[in-house]
Design a protein around this motif. Sequence first.
Motif, mmCIF file in Angstrom:
data_model
loop_
_atom_site.group_PDB
_atom_site.id
_atom_site.type_symbol
_atom_site.label_atom_id
_atom_site.label_comp_id
_atom_site.label_asym_id
_atom_site.label_seq_id
_atom_site.Cartn_x
_atom_site.Cartn_y
_atom_site.Cartn_z
ATOM 1 N N MET A 286 0.818 -1.215 0.000
ATOM 2 C CA MET A 286 0.000 0.000 0.000
ATOM 3 C C MET A 286 0.852 1.265 0.000
ATOM 4 O O MET A 286 0.348 2.353 -0.246
ATOM 5 C CB MET A 286 -0.935 -0.005 1.218
ATOM 6 C CG MET A 286 -2.008 -1.079 1.139
ATOM 7 S SD MET A 286 -3.169 -1.015 2.518
ATOM 8 C CE MET A 286 -2.269 -1.946 3.755
ATOM 9 N N HIS A 287 2.145 1.133 0.286
ATOM 10 C CA HIS A 287 3.022 2.301 0.375
ATOM 11 C C HIS A 287 3.103 3.038 -0.959
ATOM 12 O O HIS A 287 3.370 2.443 -2.016
ATOM 13 C CB HIS A 287 4.427 1.860 0.805
ATOM 14 C CG HIS A 287 5.410 2.993 0.847
ATOM 15 N ND1 HIS A 287 5.357 4.000 1.793
ATOM 16 C CD2 HIS A 287 6.458 3.296 0.023
ATOM 17 C CE1 HIS A 287 6.327 4.854 1.563
ATOM 18 N NE2 HIS A 287 7.013 4.454 0.502
ATOM 19 N N HIS B 293 -5.742 4.507 10.043
ATOM 20 C CA HIS B 293 -4.690 3.523 10.303
ATOM 21 C C HIS B 293 -3.783 3.358 9.079
ATOM 22 O O HIS B 293 -2.550 3.362 9.199
ATOM 23 C CB HIS B 293 -5.334 2.181 10.656
ATOM 24 C CG HIS B 293 -4.369 1.164 11.170
ATOM 25 N ND1 HIS B 293 -4.144 0.951 12.511
ATOM 26 C CD2 HIS B 293 -3.550 0.295 10.523
ATOM 27 C CE1 HIS B 293 -3.239 0.001 12.662
ATOM 28 N NE2 HIS B 293 -2.867 -0.416 11.467
ATOM 29 N N LEU B 294 -4.393 3.228 7.916
ATOM 30 C CA LEU B 294 -3.619 3.024 6.683
ATOM 31 C C LEU B 294 -2.736 4.235 6.385
ATOM 32 O O LEU B 294 -1.577 4.086 5.991
ATOM 33 C CB LEU B 294 -4.558 2.740 5.512
ATOM 34 C CG LEU B 294 -5.339 1.427 5.588
ATOM 35 C CD1 LEU B 294 -6.390 1.343 4.487
ATOM 36 C CD2 LEU B 294 -4.391 0.241 5.503
ATOM 37 N N ARG B 295 -3.272 5.429 6.570
ATOM 38 C CA ARG B 295 -2.468 6.637 6.330
ATOM 39 C C ARG B 295 -1.271 6.693 7.276
ATOM 40 O O ARG B 295 -0.157 7.008 6.865
ATOM 41 C CB ARG B 295 -3.338 7.881 6.552
ATOM 42 C CG ARG B 295 -4.087 8.338 5.319
ATOM 43 C CD ARG B 295 -4.347 9.832 5.405
ATOM 44 N NE ARG B 295 -5.177 10.308 4.329
ATOM 45 C CZ ARG B 295 -4.744 10.549 3.094
ATOM 46 N NH1 ARG B 295 -3.493 10.311 2.764
ATOM 47 N NH2 ARG B 295 -5.580 11.020 2.180
ATOM 48 N N ARG C 31 -2.523 8.191 -2.058
ATOM 49 C CA ARG C 31 -3.895 8.692 -2.112
ATOM 50 C C ARG C 31 -4.817 7.660 -1.476
ATOM 51 O O ARG C 31 -4.632 6.454 -1.676
ATOM 52 C CB ARG C 31 -4.294 8.949 -3.579
ATOM 53 C CG ARG C 31 -5.686 9.523 -3.801
ATOM 54 C CD ARG C 31 -5.890 9.822 -5.293
ATOM 55 N NE ARG C 31 -7.254 10.240 -5.584
ATOM 56 C CZ ARG C 31 -7.724 11.472 -5.425
ATOM 57 N NH1 ARG C 31 -6.926 12.414 -4.978
ATOM 58 N NH2 ARG C 31 -8.977 11.764 -5.722
ATOM 59 N N VAL C 32 -5.791 8.131 -0.695
ATOM 60 C CA VAL C 32 -6.754 7.223 -0.055
ATOM 61 C C VAL C 32 -8.163 7.615 -0.500
ATOM 62 O O VAL C 32 -8.562 8.769 -0.397
ATOM 63 C CB VAL C 32 -6.666 7.287 1.485
ATOM 64 C CG1 VAL C 32 -7.729 6.392 2.117
ATOM 65 C CG2 VAL C 32 -5.278 6.861 1.961
ATOM 66 N N VAL C 33 -8.895 6.610 -0.992
ATOM 67 C CA VAL C 33 -10.271 6.813 -1.445
ATOM 68 C C VAL C 33 -11.179 5.908 -0.616
ATOM 69 O O VAL C 33 -10.954 4.700 -0.540
ATOM 70 C CB VAL C 33 -10.423 6.460 -2.941
ATOM 71 C CG1 VAL C 33 -11.880 6.635 -3.392
ATOM 72 C CG2 VAL C 33 -9.483 7.300 -3.792
#
Length: 246
Positions: A146-147, A170-172, A179-181
């Motif tokens: 995911m990086h 958490h993912l951020r 980018r997170v959607v």
Amino acid sequence: MVGVSASPHFTSETAQPRRRQAPFIDRVQAGHQLARNLSEYTGCDDVVVVSVSRGGAVVGSVVASLLGAHTPHMYYKVQAIPCPRMPGLSLGSVAGDGSVRIDTMVAESMNISAADPQLMDQVSRIDKRLRRDQRAFRRPLAAREMHNRVVIVVDDVVEAGDTMREAVMHLRHCFSPRRVVAAAPVCLADLRKQLQRHVDAVVDIVSPLYVGSVSQWYAAGDAVVPSEQLLLERMFARTNGRFDNS
């Protein structure tokens, strides 16, 4: 003589209010519709689809397959860490891969150290439970994938917001995606606004003022229908016929 017209006769079936038809037959159909709203990511080689519940895993599996044959799909459970002194307050989050996020501002305000034995015990118990569920997923991916990528976080319904919000935060924090959607077929309107503070975009199909029962949106509600069961059996070693405890 003036005729008297007979009163109209209503059967019990006619008199009963009609139940509103759920907009989605199942989560497979919802996944197809959601993928259309995510079409800008079709064919992109830097996209990862991350599902945060088993209902979301059905939707996410469909979305990933339609965005591209090589689009990775992960099942990733995240749970909030309740503050020992105020259980309704989130102190951070734990994921099924052992990663931990501590909200330092909350911890400092509550005078709690990350090395607090009670906190560490709580994190350990949550971690064990999540790992059991995570291991049931047949196609694990390394979280490092995911990086610096576009991460599309998928659930089937965003009604309380805790699952999705904890997951994106958490993912951020742990993996620094580019980018997170946040994506879901159904996302409560107020939660949509709240999520926009934590993600780069929110994508949904319907955004009602009130979510209510899941059966309002999926014809079978929490029950797993054959089309969903087929995908679940491909993804998970164990299924229980319902989505309510996923």
